[in-house]
Scaffold this motif. Structure first.
Motif, PDB file in Angstrom:
ATOM      1  N   ALA A  81      -7.699  -2.212  -5.213  1.00  0.00           N
ATOM      2  CA  ALA A  81      -8.088  -0.741  -4.999  1.00  0.00           C
ATOM      3  C   ALA A  81      -8.990  -0.284  -6.303  1.00  0.00           C
ATOM      4  O   ALA A  81     -10.018   0.480  -6.127  1.00  0.00           O
ATOM      5  CB  ALA A  81      -7.264   0.290  -4.790  1.00  0.00           C
ATOM      6  N   ARG A  89       0.885  -1.301   0.125  1.00  0.00           N
ATOM      7  CA  ARG A  89       0.007  -0.045  -0.114  1.00  0.00           C
ATOM      8  C   ARG A  89       0.982   1.153   0.118  1.00  0.00           C
ATOM      9  O   ARG A  89       0.466   2.271  -0.537  1.00  0.00           O
ATOM     10  CB  ARG A  89      -1.009   0.011   1.347  1.00  0.00           C
ATOM     11  CG  ARG A  89      -2.123  -0.889   1.050  1.00  0.00           C
ATOM     12  CD  ARG A  89      -3.130  -0.615   2.157  1.00  0.00           C
ATOM     13  NE  ARG A  89      -3.715   0.470   2.213  1.00  0.00           N
ATOM     14  CZ  ARG A  89      -5.140   0.730   2.564  1.00  0.00           C
ATOM     15  NH1 ARG A  89      -5.595  -0.148   3.504  1.00  0.00           N
ATOM     16  NH2 ARG A  89      -6.007   1.494   2.344  1.00  0.00           N
ATOM     17  N   GLY A  91     -12.648  -0.696  -4.583  1.00  0.00           N
ATOM     18  CA  GLY A  91     -12.359   0.243  -3.847  1.00  0.00           C
ATOM     19  C   GLY A  91     -13.647   1.003  -4.070  1.00  0.00           C
ATOM     20  O   GLY A  91     -14.728   0.656  -4.583  1.00  0.00           O
ATOM     21  N   SER A  92     -13.636   2.373  -3.394  1.00  0.00           N
ATOM     22  CA  SER A  92     -14.939   3.062  -3.201  1.00  0.00           C
ATOM     23  C   SER A  92     -15.577   3.209  -4.580  1.00  0.00           C
ATOM     24  O   SER A  92     -15.030   3.615  -5.481  1.00  0.00           O
ATOM     25  CB  SER A  92     -14.549   4.519  -2.637  1.00  0.00           C
ATOM     26  OG  SER A  92     -15.737   5.289  -2.681  1.00  0.00           O
ATOM     27  N   GLY A 110      -1.110   6.800  -5.748  1.00  0.00           N
ATOM     28  CA  GLY A 110      -2.652   6.918  -5.326  1.00  0.00           C
ATOM     29  C   GLY A 110      -3.137   6.720  -4.100  1.00  0.00           C
ATOM     30  O   GLY A 110      -2.449   6.020  -3.361  1.00  0.00           O
ATOM     31  N   ARG A 111      -4.327   6.666  -3.957  1.00  0.00           N
ATOM     32  CA  ARG A 111      -5.284   6.632  -2.796  1.00  0.00           C
ATOM     33  C   ARG A 111      -5.904   5.117  -2.797  1.00  0.00           C
ATOM     34  O   ARG A 111      -6.595   4.969  -3.800  1.00  0.00           O
ATOM     35  CB  ARG A 111      -6.056   7.760  -2.243  1.00  0.00           C
ATOM     36  CG  ARG A 111      -6.892   7.392  -1.104  1.00  0.00           C
ATOM     37  CD  ARG A 111      -7.625   8.511  -0.703  1.00  0.00           C
ATOM     38  NE  ARG A 111      -8.172   8.432   0.563  1.00  0.00           N
ATOM     39  CZ  ARG A 111      -8.606   9.229   1.383  1.00  0.00           C
ATOM     40  NH1 ARG A 111      -8.390  10.512   1.200  1.00  0.00           N
ATOM     41  NH2 ARG A 111      -9.141   9.033   2.483  1.00  0.00           N
ATOM     42  N   GLN A 112      -5.901   4.419  -1.723  1.00  0.00           N
ATOM     43  CA  GLN A 112      -6.445   2.969  -1.813  1.00  0.00           C
ATOM     44  C   GLN A 112      -7.486   2.992  -1.032  1.00  0.00           C
ATOM     45  O   GLN A 112      -7.308   2.966   0.234  1.00  0.00           O
ATOM     46  CB  GLN A 112      -5.239   1.768  -1.574  1.00  0.00           C
ATOM     47  CG  GLN A 112      -4.197   1.720  -2.505  1.00  0.00           C
ATOM     48  CD  GLN A 112      -3.071   2.479  -2.062  1.00  0.00           C
ATOM     49  OE1 GLN A 112      -2.957   2.899  -1.044  1.00  0.00           O
ATOM     50  NE2 GLN A 112      -2.353   3.150  -3.121  1.00  0.00           N
ATOM     51  N   ARG A 113      -8.623   2.612  -1.272  1.00  0.00           N
ATOM     52  CA  ARG A 113      -9.697   2.630  -0.264  1.00  0.00           C
ATOM     53  C   ARG A 113     -10.390   1.199  -0.265  1.00  0.00           C
ATOM     54  O   ARG A 113     -11.248   0.705  -0.560  1.00  0.00           O
ATOM     55  CB  ARG A 113     -10.847   3.574  -0.853  1.00  0.00           C
ATOM     56  CG  ARG A 113     -10.737   5.014  -0.815  1.00  0.00           C
ATOM     57  CD  ARG A 113     -11.823   5.593  -1.403  1.00  0.00           C
ATOM     58  NE  ARG A 113     -11.657   7.070  -1.648  1.00  0.00           N
ATOM     59  CZ  ARG A 113     -12.043   8.096  -0.840  1.00  0.00           C
ATOM     60  NH1 ARG A 113     -12.655   7.839   0.470  1.00  0.00           N
ATOM     61  NH2 ARG A 113     -11.523   9.250  -1.073  1.00  0.00           N
TER      62      ARG A 113
END
Length: 92
Positions: free
Chosen positions: A81, A21, A85-86, A26-29
């Motif tokens: 993700a 992670r 992910g979201s 980027g962002r991992q939700r």
């Protein structure tokens, strides 16, 4: 596999997943549980690949094996993700 093996697999999975992670862009939700599962799978697959390409087992840290494991964890985290992910719904 005894209780010690299960606990060590979870700890290694947590560390490898967290490093995956960390290095994934980027962002991992995704959840921490999914991160641990990805880390465990990456650790097992990375060890298997390292053994099959001839990386010798040493008394110290096997850096090639570790890099393989973290690389696989990064790929796994990115895939998870993107797919799990979201899921935001856009209202127009």
């Amino acid at each position: 596999m005894g209780i010690g093996g299960i606990i060590s697999a979870i700890v290694v999975g947590l560390i490898i997943g967290a490093l995956g992670r960390l290095f994934a862009p980027g962002r991992q939700r995704i959840s921490i549980l999914l991160t641990i599962v990805i880390g465990i799978l990456a650790a097992l697959l990375g060890t298997w690949i390292a053994q099959n390409i001839g990386v010798a087992v040493t008394d110290g840290i096997d850096w090639i094996e570790l890099v393989l494991q973290i690389g696989l964890a990064v790929i796994g985290v990115m895939i998870a993700a993107r797919t799990l992910g979201s899921r935001r719904r856009t209202v127009l």
